[in-house]
Design a protein around this motif. Sequence first.
Motif, PDB file in Angstrom:
ATOM      1  N   THR A 197      40.457  -9.978  60.407  1.00 40.72           N
ATOM      2  CA  THR A 197      41.538 -10.113  61.386  1.00 40.72           C
ATOM      3  C   THR A 197      41.305 -11.341  62.269  1.00 40.72           C
ATOM      4  O   THR A 197      42.233 -12.111  62.547  1.00 40.72           O
ATOM      5  CB  THR A 197      41.632  -8.834  62.246  1.00 40.72           C
ATOM      6  N   LYS A 200      41.577 -14.631  60.022  1.00 39.74           N
ATOM      7  CA  LYS A 200      42.944 -14.978  59.656  1.00 39.74           C
ATOM      8  C   LYS A 200      43.598 -15.834  60.743  1.00 39.74           C
ATOM      9  O   LYS A 200      44.292 -16.814  60.458  1.00 39.74           O
ATOM     10  CB  LYS A 200      43.736 -13.690  59.452  1.00 39.74           C
ATOM     11  N   ILE A 201      43.359 -15.457  61.995  1.00 44.96           N
ATOM     12  CA  ILE A 201      44.025 -16.116  63.118  1.00 44.96           C
ATOM     13  C   ILE A 201      43.537 -17.557  63.315  1.00 44.96           C
ATOM     14  O   ILE A 201      44.158 -18.345  64.030  1.00 44.96           O
ATOM     15  CB  ILE A 201      43.812 -15.265  64.397  1.00 44.96           C
ATOM     16  N   PRO A 206      49.552 -15.952  65.236  1.00 48.92           N
ATOM     17  CA  PRO A 206      49.515 -14.497  65.431  1.00 48.92           C
ATOM     18  C   PRO A 206      50.805 -13.805  64.999  1.00 48.92           C
ATOM     19  O   PRO A 206      50.773 -12.709  64.428  1.00 48.92           O
ATOM     20  CB  PRO A 206      49.308 -14.336  66.937  1.00 48.92           C
ATOM     21  N   ASN A 207      51.934 -14.423  65.243  1.00 47.71           N
ATOM     22  CA  ASN A 207      53.218 -13.862  64.846  1.00 47.71           C
ATOM     23  C   ASN A 207      53.304 -13.605  63.354  1.00 47.71           C
ATOM     24  O   ASN A 207      53.760 -12.562  62.902  1.00 47.71           O
ATOM     25  CB  ASN A 207      54.321 -14.854  65.202  1.00 47.71           C
ATOM     26  N   ALA A 209      50.746 -13.435  61.308  1.00 40.87           N
ATOM     27  CA  ALA A 209      49.641 -12.596  60.833  1.00 40.87           C
ATOM     28  C   ALA A 209      49.916 -11.106  61.054  1.00 40.87           C
ATOM     29  O   ALA A 209      49.224 -10.257  60.513  1.00 40.87           O
ATOM     30  CB  ALA A 209      48.344 -12.989  61.532  1.00 40.87           C
ATOM     31  N   GLN A 210      50.929 -10.798  61.847  1.00 35.47           N
ATOM     32  CA  GLN A 210      51.170  -9.392  62.191  1.00 35.47           C
ATOM     33  C   GLN A 210      51.614  -8.567  60.984  1.00 35.47           C
ATOM     34  O   GLN A 210      52.539  -8.949  60.275  1.00 35.47           O
ATOM     35  CB  GLN A 210      52.228  -9.308  63.300  1.00 35.47           C
ATOM     36  N   THR A 211      50.931  -7.446  60.747  1.00 34.32           N
ATOM     37  CA  THR A 211      51.329  -6.500  59.697  1.00 34.32           C
ATOM     38  C   THR A 211      51.273  -5.085  60.285  1.00 34.32           C
ATOM     39  O   THR A 211      51.014  -4.930  61.471  1.00 34.32           O
ATOM     40  CB  THR A 211      50.363  -6.560  58.487  1.00 34.32           C
TER      41      THR A 211
END
Lengths: 247, 247
Positions: A197, A200-201, A206-207, A209-211
């Motif tokens: 997590t 990834k960023i 962040p937008n 990457a959101q799941t």
Amino acid sequence: MISVVLLGGGNVAHHLTQAFLACKDVDLKQLYARNASSIANFQNEISITDDLNLLADADVYIIAISDDAISSISSQLPENKLVTHTSGSVAMNSLNNTGRKGIFYPLQSFSKTKPVNFSEIPICIEAEQDEDLKILEQLAQLISPKVYQISSDQRSKLHVAAVFVNNFTNHMYKIGNDICKQYDVPFEVLLPLIQETAAKIQHVAPNEAQTGPAKRKDQETIQRHLNLLNTKQKEIYQLITKSIQNG
Amino acid sequence: MISVVLLGGGNVAHHLTQAFLACKDVDLKQLYARNASSIANFQNEISITDDLNLLADADVYIIAISDDAISSISSQLPENKLVTHTSGSVAMNSLNNTGRKGIFYPLQSFSKTKPVNFSEIPICIEAEQDEDLKILEQLAQLISPKVYQISSDQRSKLHVAAVFVNNFTNHMYKIGNDICKQYDVPFEVLLPLIQETAAKIQHVAPNEAQTGPAKRKDQETIQRHLNLLNTKQKEIYQLITKSIQNG
Ligand SMILES: NC(=O)c1ccc[n+]([C@@H]2O[C@H](COP(=O)([O-])OP(=O)(O)OC[C@H]3O[C@@H](n4cnc5c(N)ncnc54)[C@H](OP(=O)(O)O)[C@@H]3O)[C@@H](O)[C@H]2O)c1
Ligand SMILES: NC(=O)c1ccc[n+]([C@@H]2O[C@H](COP(=O)([O-])OP(=O)(O)OC[C@H]3O[C@@H](n4cnc5c(N)ncnc54)[C@H](OP(=O)(O)O)[C@@H]3O)[C@@H](O)[C@H]2O)c1
């Protein structure tokens, strides 16, 4: 060659001392701490003192002591000198020295026992005068390639952002850990996901990457999750889910 | 040698295929996807099909398709075979095959484009029967040293915990990013802190790793922070701060 006197015997002073000592273009002249014992480990490599009246002469004074003691310590430093502190949350004008003021803020979470690699640590600098900014920039660049000029105003905002990505993120880990303990599942199973997590960023906004169920508006899963949580966990789950859904 | 038929053409199927192909003790017999184009990239290495009536015979069938299609797909699989799925949130008894059931859940966040190292990915397994659990354990150990026996009940809890440490953590990054944008500070300054926060938790319990104004009960800083936030950010800041302070 820039000469430095460093004040403080805590986490930040400890790591800055090591970084400066490792850098041949920094002349670390002296270390100060009110309890000399906290810096005694450096006494073979550098002059140490516990007396503010015995401070050496230097280009830059760096105060790496607790936030609420910065003002009072700074008022006792030599006149007409460039005095800086290392805090993310104290304004530059809280410095009470008679001379020039600046900031030398390494943006990382330090603890004495954990080694750090300064070449990966952003250093946020600020100064009242352009020449001083140049000195701080030079000094910072000697220990890190990541040097940012950030105003006190911006720094206070950065500090709030840091609370979210560091303190509050850690609290998310804590709740994850609580849930695991509660239901007898090993928390360690989640450690690779935690690392991924954060990894990834480093490349993805962040937008993007959101799941997860909140993002997917998967009400069925959300309801099932809520049924597994205690009152406090539920309150946080609901608020963050709502916040994710509002984009 | 364990023989496998893998169903799915998405993120998980893609990475599992690569892991199995790289492992000489797994006989990956066939890949199924309803759109053959999604698995066409593997057609030179392995037999592919888009027809459930043409499935090969194998020791283990792994369904790596969307959660809500697992039940219906599973009912169309060969009889008296060990059928598993890869989901963190679907119970084992949602499988509708006539034969044996199991779970083969790799606990990581996958996307097709991002390479993964399976040796660092925990695989959570479950089966109705002991012999099947052994088969899944063997198969999992061939691609990862981190194999955990986790019941459907525990898995559903693990999934909630994963929402906190992954989805909600990412939302903390998002708010940090919003604050930075709002005040024109580069978010990248926070990236090393984000990595350190995740790195720390690999060795230190979340409780011990907690720092910051909430933990210190530093009301002055908390108030200053609240003044910088918009209504929604404030609500989250206050709730998490309260939660940290209540331990
Ligand atoms: N730790 C971090 O992650 C971090 C990161 C970036 C910036 N900072 C900033 O860096 C500064 C130092 O933080 P730290 O983590 O190194 O703190 P720390 O480990 O708690 O050390 C604080 C130091 O300040 C000294 N001190 C406190 N009050 C004093 C006073 N009235 N007179 C003289 N010395 C006094 C302490 O002396 P005693 O040992 O005698 O108490 C100690 O040497 C703070 O401004 C902090 O905001 C910290
Ligand atoms: N991604 C992750 O991070 C992750 C991690 C652990 C576990 N999982 C689990 O692994 C499974 C697959 O996830 P994923 O990320 O690989 O999903 P994905 O990338 O969205 O792929 C889903 C696959 O399922 C297929 N599919 C959907 N409905 C179908 C139906 N009715 N009949 C036949 N095929 C159908 C899709 O086919 P089309 O391409 O034709 O739509 C696609 O090949 C899910 O159970 C998920 O919960 C995912």
